[in-house]
Design a protein around this motif. Structure first.
Motif, PDB file in Angstrom:
ATOM      1  N   ARG A   1       8.538  -3.877   2.192  1.00  0.00           N
ATOM      2  CA  ARG A   1       7.867  -2.771   1.522  1.00  0.00           C
ATOM      3  C   ARG A   1       8.866  -1.676   1.180  1.00  0.00           C
ATOM      4  NH1 ARG A   1       2.534  -1.165   4.520  1.00  0.00           N
ATOM      5  NH2 ARG A   1       2.466   0.116   2.696  1.00  0.00           N
TER       6      ARG A   1
ATOM      7  N   SER B   1      -1.938  -4.316   1.704  1.00  0.00           N
ATOM      8  CA  SER B   1      -2.274  -5.533   0.974  1.00  0.00           C
ATOM      9  C   SER B   1      -3.278  -6.374   1.763  1.00  0.00           C
ATOM     10  CB  SER B   1      -1.013  -6.343   0.707  1.00  0.00           C
ATOM     11  OG  SER B   1      -0.518  -6.891   1.907  1.00  0.00           O
ATOM     12  N   ASP B   2      -3.936  -7.269   1.052  1.00  0.00           N
ATOM     13  CA  ASP B   2      -4.908  -8.161   1.695  1.00  0.00           C
ATOM     14  C   ASP B   2      -4.228  -9.059   2.727  1.00  0.00           C
ATOM     15  OD1 ASP B   2      -7.004  -7.150   0.248  1.00  0.00           O
ATOM     16  OD2 ASP B   2      -6.890  -8.696  -1.303  1.00  0.00           O
TER      17      ASP B   2
END
Length: 57
Positions: A49, A2-3
């Motif tokens: 996650r 992810s960013d």
């Protein structure tokens, strides 16, 4: 990746580099504390996650 995770990793690396060249002990302590905060955020993101849940089984 992810960013947010990428930005935190990048920030961690920059703090590590700044810590290596820090001359002032107070600055080094401040940078080390900031690095620990970023590291804690990274670990919280990683544990959320789905792959991390499977790895603990």
């Amino acid at each position: 990746m992810s960013d947010r995770y990428f930005r935190l990793l990048e920030r961690h690396q920059k703090l590590d580099a700044a810590l290596r060249i820090a001359r002032d002990p107070f600055e080094a302590v401040r940078l080390a504390a900031m690095k620990q905060m970023v590291k804690a955020r990274l670990s919280h993101l990683f544990l959320r996650r789905p792959e991390a849940v499977l790895a603990t089984l």
